[in-house]
Design a protein around this motif. Structure first.
Motif, mmCIF file in Angstrom:
data_model
loop_
_atom_site.group_PDB
_atom_site.id
_atom_site.type_symbol
_atom_site.label_atom_id
_atom_site.label_comp_id
_atom_site.label_asym_id
_atom_site.label_seq_id
_atom_site.Cartn_x
_atom_site.Cartn_y
_atom_site.Cartn_z
ATOM 1 N N ILE A 78 44.526 54.387 41.423
ATOM 2 C CA ILE A 78 44.673 52.936 41.352
ATOM 3 C C ILE A 78 46.053 52.512 41.853
ATOM 4 C CG2 ILE A 78 44.774 50.947 39.806
ATOM 5 C CD1 ILE A 78 42.805 52.314 37.997
ATOM 6 N N LYS A 79 46.075 51.618 42.829
ATOM 7 C CA LYS A 79 47.318 50.996 43.249
ATOM 8 C C LYS A 79 47.527 49.762 42.378
ATOM 9 C CE LYS A 79 46.908 52.579 48.051
ATOM 10 N NZ LYS A 79 46.843 52.179 49.477
ATOM 11 N N LEU A 80 48.513 49.835 41.499
ATOM 12 C CA LEU A 80 48.672 48.824 40.463
ATOM 13 C C LEU A 80 48.782 47.414 41.022
ATOM 14 C CD1 LEU A 80 51.083 50.585 37.938
ATOM 15 C CD2 LEU A 80 48.607 50.341 37.833
ATOM 16 N N LYS A 81 49.570 47.242 42.071
ATOM 17 C CA LYS A 81 49.761 45.903 42.631
ATOM 18 C C LYS A 81 48.443 45.329 43.122
ATOM 19 C CE LYS A 81 52.261 43.328 46.199
ATOM 20 N NZ LYS A 81 53.232 43.412 47.330
ATOM 21 N N ASP A 82 47.681 46.116 43.884
ATOM 22 C CA ASP A 82 46.395 45.642 44.416
ATOM 23 C C ASP A 82 45.386 45.419 43.301
ATOM 24 O OD1 ASP A 82 47.450 45.796 46.946
ATOM 25 O OD2 ASP A 82 46.573 47.761 47.387
ATOM 26 N N PHE A 83 45.372 46.326 42.321
ATOM 27 C CA PHE A 83 44.423 46.211 41.219
ATOM 28 C C PHE A 83 44.670 44.939 40.422
ATOM 29 C CE2 PHE A 83 43.501 46.782 36.704
ATOM 30 C CZ PHE A 83 42.145 47.082 36.744
ATOM 31 N N TYR A 84 45.920 44.734 40.012
ATOM 32 C CA TYR A 84 46.234 43.559 39.203
ATOM 33 C C TYR A 84 46.027 42.264 39.978
ATOM 34 C CZ TYR A 84 48.207 46.489 35.513
ATOM 35 O OH TYR A 84 48.370 47.383 34.497
ATOM 36 N N LYS A 85 46.390 42.263 41.220
ATOM 37 C CA LYS A 85 46.221 41.061 42.037
ATOM 38 C C LYS A 85 44.747 40.687 42.136
ATOM 39 C CE LYS A 85 47.162 39.131 46.619
ATOM 40 N NZ LYS A 85 47.742 39.396 47.970
ATOM 41 N N LYS A 86 43.904 41.661 42.441
ATOM 42 C CA LYS A 86 42.479 41.398 42.618
ATOM 43 C C LYS A 86 41.818 40.989 41.310
ATOM 44 C CE LYS A 86 38.172 43.655 44.062
ATOM 45 N NZ LYS A 86 37.556 44.908 44.582
ATOM 46 N N ARG A 87 42.036 41.772 40.261
ATOM 47 C CA ARG A 87 41.340 41.521 38.995
ATOM 48 C C ARG A 87 41.815 40.244 38.315
ATOM 49 N NH1 ARG A 87 36.524 43.932 38.743
ATOM 50 N NH2 ARG A 87 36.682 45.909 39.878
ATOM 51 N N LEU A 88 43.125 40.039 38.272
ATOM 52 C CA LEU A 88 43.640 38.877 37.560
ATOM 53 C C LEU A 88 43.340 37.578 38.299
ATOM 54 C CD1 LEU A 88 47.045 40.238 36.235
ATOM 55 C CD2 LEU A 88 44.857 40.043 35.047
ATOM 56 N N LEU A 89 43.355 37.613 39.630
ATOM 57 C CA LEU A 89 43.004 36.407 40.375
ATOM 58 C C LEU A 89 41.523 36.074 40.206
ATOM 59 C CD1 LEU A 89 44.968 36.724 43.746
ATOM 60 C CD2 LEU A 89 45.330 35.046 41.925
ATOM 61 N N LYS A 90 40.661 37.091 40.195
ATOM 62 C CA LYS A 90 39.224 36.836 40.063
ATOM 63 C C LYS A 90 38.851 36.268 38.711
ATOM 64 C CE LYS A 90 37.059 39.760 43.546
ATOM 65 N NZ LYS A 90 36.013 40.763 43.815
ATOM 66 N N ILE A 91 39.626 36.607 37.698
ATOM 67 C CA ILE A 91 39.325 36.046 36.383
ATOM 68 C C ILE A 91 40.091 34.757 36.128
ATOM 69 C CG2 ILE A 91 41.118 37.188 34.984
ATOM 70 C CD1 ILE A 91 38.923 37.743 32.904
ATOM 71 N N SER A 92 41.256 34.599 36.766
ATOM 72 C CA SER A 92 42.118 33.452 36.478
ATOM 73 C C SER A 92 41.755 32.207 37.276
ATOM 74 C CB SER A 92 43.584 33.817 36.747
ATOM 75 O OG SER A 92 44.027 34.827 35.868
ATOM 76 N N ILE A 93 41.431 32.358 38.548
ATOM 77 C CA ILE A 93 41.166 31.178 39.375
ATOM 78 C C ILE A 93 39.965 30.386 38.863
ATOM 79 C CG2 ILE A 93 40.413 30.434 41.677
ATOM 80 C CD1 ILE A 93 42.395 32.421 42.838
ATOM 81 N N PRO A 94 38.827 31.017 38.536
ATOM 82 C CA PRO A 94 37.734 30.231 37.926
ATOM 83 C C PRO A 94 38.154 29.586 36.602
ATOM 84 C CG PRO A 94 36.909 32.329 38.722
ATOM 85 C CD PRO A 94 38.405 32.406 38.802
ATOM 86 N N GLN A 95 38.984 30.284 35.826
ATOM 87 C CA GLN A 95 39.486 29.733 34.572
ATOM 88 C C GLN A 95 40.315 28.474 34.837
ATOM 89 O OE1 GLN A 95 39.530 29.929 31.274
ATOM 90 N NE2 GLN A 95 41.394 28.710 30.949
ATOM 91 N N TRP A 96 41.209 28.533 35.810
ATOM 92 C CA TRP A 96 42.075 27.388 36.115
ATOM 93 C C TRP A 96 41.255 26.203 36.621
ATOM 94 C CZ3 TRP A 96 45.892 30.824 39.383
ATOM 95 C CH2 TRP A 96 46.538 31.709 38.499
ATOM 96 N N ILE A 97 40.281 26.477 37.471
ATOM 97 C CA ILE A 97 39.460 25.393 38.024
ATOM 98 C C ILE A 97 38.590 24.771 36.934
ATOM 99 C CG2 ILE A 97 37.574 24.861 39.623
ATOM 100 C CD1 ILE A 97 38.718 27.039 41.470
ATOM 101 N N SER A 98 37.947 25.600 36.130
ATOM 102 C CA SER A 98 37.087 25.070 35.060
ATOM 103 C C SER A 98 37.922 24.332 34.019
ATOM 104 C CB SER A 98 36.291 26.201 34.403
ATOM 105 O OG SER A 98 37.144 27.137 33.766
#
Length: 343
Positions: A78-98
């Motif tokens: 696991i590349k930490l930077k890529d993992f965190y960027k992908k996972r946290l954005l996928k869960i956070s952006i829908p949260q922010w929009i909703s």
């Protein structure tokens, strides 16, 4: 959200089932709050069963599913930077929009929603208000619930922990299982990592998440006779509802976890795939984020204490349809935003 080539029909069926358990549970509980009972009492007796309430089971299934799918889809290194960027954005952006959409909708009804600590609004916007008590210790006494549930905060914490959990899963699986189980069991009594009578819980989420990882690793050893046995135990347990027999508050989460783990194995082996399961699986996170808020906003126009059973079913179909449409809209916007950050 997995890529198409890695989707598992068994996990999709669990995802759909878990989401609908939560949706119908919140429909019933919102109905009860709005109408003060009435003809909803039968549905409440079926779905709000202490340790075995539909909502509690659905959330537990989701944590297990998250652990299983994340282990299945993550790379060995696991590349930490890529993992965190992908996972946290996928869960956070829908949260922010909703959150933004829900806040605007709520403000049109109740303008007092913004009369709170600015840090409370920020915490809620980020999806981190799983329980008010931890923030109270920091002097932040108001974290308003706008969208989503406590699940969002705990799954973010688990995503942050996942690289470590995966390392421990490879290097020290047995001892880590023992430690996580002990934390879970001890916290059932102490409730240090939990809120709202133990149901909003980091330790519960961690235990279920780890159980999902174990299921993914060993699922090939689960035979059909074992699945049948799990199904029979689930049926008997649901009918008997042992939390009513035991009468001890801190056993509720343990009963829910054991029941959900057995049910998880049973549901996985159904392998049912149809347009409905595919649709709910595709938009499940966005449905989760907005469904409860939509129920609360629209219930007064559709539901009263005199509402008949046929009208209840009609209201459920109408409101669920609205939820699906809003969820689909939010995902479309989220995907466009994600393309700006992810290749």
């Amino acid at each position: 959200m997995e890529k198409l080539r890695t989707r598992d029909i068994g996990y999709d069926f669990i995802r759909c089932t878990a989401m609908m358990l939560i949706v119908v549970y919140h429909f019933v509980t919102t109905f009860d709050t709005t109408s003060r009972g009435g003809s909803i009492i039968f549905y409440k007796q079926l779905m709000c069963r202490h340790a075995l309430s539909f909502g509690a089971i659905g959330v537990c299934l989701f944590f297990m599913l998250s652990g299983a799918v994340l282990l299945m889809t993550s790379k060995d290194n696991i590349k930490l930077k890529d993992f965190y960027k992908k996972r946290l954005l996928k869960i956070s952006i829908p949260q922010w929009i909703s959150f933004t959409i829900s806040l605007v909708a709520i403000y049109t009804v109740d303008k007092n929603i913004l009369h709170t600590n600015v840090f409370g609004i920020i915490i809620s916007f980020l999806g981190l208000n799983y329980c008010g008590k931890p923030w109270n210790h920091l002097g932040i006494h108001s974290t308003p619930w706008i969208t989503g549930e406590w699940f969002t905060a705990v799954i973010i914490y688990l995503y942050l922990l996942f690289p470590l959990l995966k390392y421990l899963f490879k290097k020290a699986r047995l001892i880590t299982t023992i430690i996580i189980s002990l934390i879970f069991l001890v916290n059932l009594k102490l409730q240090i990592l939990s809120g709202w009578e133990g149901w909003f819980s980091i330790s519960n989420g961690l235990m279920a998440f780890w159980a999902g990882m174990l299921f993914q690793e060993y699922k090939q050893y689960i035979t059909h006779p074992l699945i049948i046995g799990c199904g029979i135990i689930c049926l008997i347990t649901f009918i008997m509802n042992p939390s009513n027999i035991l009468g001890v508050d801190y056993t509720k989460q343990l009963i829910c976890f054991i029941f959900s783990a057995l049910l998880f194995a049973v549901l996985y082996n159904f392998k049912i795939s149809n347009p409905f399961t595919k649709y709910v699986s595709k938009y499940n996170y966005e449905i989760y984020l907005v469904h409860h808020r939509i129920f609360i906003l629209f219930f007064p126009a559709l539901i009263s204490i005199k509402t008949t059973n046929i009208q209840i079913i009609f209201a459920f179909l109408v409101l669920t349809g609205i939820v699906f449409l809003v969820a689909e809209f939010i995902q479309k916007i989220s995907n466009k935003v994600l393309t700006l950050f992810l290749p």
